[in-house]
Write an enzyme that holds these catalytic residues in place. Structure first.
Site, PDB file in Angstrom:
ATOM      1  N   GLY A  36     -14.062   8.939  14.341  1.00  0.00           N
ATOM      2  CA  GLY A  36     -13.946   8.381  13.046  1.00  0.00           C
ATOM      3  C   GLY A  36     -12.609   7.477  13.009  1.00  0.00           C
ATOM      4  N   HIS A  37     -11.667   8.290  12.090  1.00  0.00           N
ATOM      5  CA  HIS A  37     -10.678   8.359  12.041  1.00  0.00           C
ATOM      6  C   HIS A  37      -9.985   8.594  13.296  1.00  0.00           C
ATOM      7  CE1 HIS A  37     -12.671   9.524   7.860  1.00  0.00           C
ATOM      8  NE2 HIS A  37     -11.679   8.737   7.547  1.00  0.00           N
TER       9      HIS A  37
END
Ligand code: PAF
Length: 280
Positions: A36-37
């Protein structure tokens, strides 16, 4: 990739980089990075010349000291991930650097501050906006990227940006999910195998609501989603709501154009949140 620990070093590094022209993007994180990051870094790279990622576990946003203590800090793994992702600058300050002395912070974030997460974690968004303001001041980014998984957080940060009349653009990026639907989160690491299986009901309930939206009334959708979750062992539901995407107030009509379903629940010992836009 440059790694800096002080605001002074960061500012001087960015000043030189800025002279070469191009936009600066910030991806604020608390570490324990996942795909996600990485998706935030990629989105930032597409729109800016320099991408700064901050890693700072911010004590003022934790409402439970035990949660702060057990927050994962796999630093070597995070740095390797950022290097692979092609991040330009990592800002990793100490607590002393960000909070050299005790300070008061309270800004008006509007009524949505006290709903949903704000109700369960009183003061959380004051702490989040306090650190994000400090990070914005340190980096002076043109763009800042956040994950839609923390839906309410993005609203609160936008409110803070408006409060201080800041000129940067806040960009919310789509939730990244595991193949089985679990929203990626730094906290997933705490899930025991059985909890992880049970946790899938959160994304399943959100998906159910989205897929059956035209078929049932709001009350029926909420009832069915809550039933699915509470019937799953090891889960304590905090809330499941269908809300206006701007105010976070419960939806009163299916005709509202900006609806989002949001859920929070304790799965085993781990509190998870997730959400799904109902029209996108
Ligand atoms: O979403 C997070 O990881 C944190 O709340 C943030 C935005 C980095 C502020 O500490």
């Amino acid at each position: 990739m440059e790694i800096v620990n002080t605001i002074a070093a960061l500012k001087s590094l960015l000043e030189t980089a800025r002279l070469a022209g191009g936009k600066v993007a910030l991806v604020p994180t608390m570490g324990a990075l996942h795909q996600g990051h990485v998706s935030l870094i990629s989105a930032a790279q597409a729109q800016a010349r320099i991408v700064v990622c901050s890693i700072f576990v911010n004590p003022t946003q934790f409402t439970d000291p035990k949660d702060l203590e057990k927050y994962p800090r796999p630093l070597a793994h995070d740095l390797a991930m950022l290097e692979t992702a092609g991040c330009d600058v990592v800002f990793m300050p100490s607590v002393k650097e960000m909070y050299p002395q005790p300070e008061e912070w309270h800004i008006d974030l509007g009524p949505a501050e006290f709903l949903l997460e704000g109700e369960f974690r009183r003061g959380h968004y004051q702490g989040v906006t306090q650190i994000v303001k400090k990070l914005f001041d340190a980096v002076s980014p043109d763009l800042a990227f956040f994950g839609q998984k923390d839906y309410q957080q993005v609203l609160m940060i936008r409110q803070m940006v408006k409060h201080f009349n800041m000129s940067l653009k806040v960009i919310s990026c789509p939730i990244i999910r595991e193949d089985d639907g679990l929203a990626m989160s730094s906290r997933n690491i705490h899930l025991q195998a059985e909890d992880r299986r049970h946790a899938l009901v959160l994304s399943k309930a959100l998906k159910y609501v989205k897929e059956h939206f035209s078929q049932y009334s709001l009350a029926e959708l909420l009832h069915k989603a809550a039933e699915m979750i509470t019937a799953t062992p090891g889960i304590e539901l905090d809330y499941f709501t269908i809300a206006d995407g701007d105010t976070l107030l419960p939806a009163t009509s299916k005709q509202q154009s900006n609806l989002v379903a949001l859920v929070a629940a304790k799965v085993g010992d781990t509190r998870l949140i997730d959400n799904m836009l109902l029209f996108d």
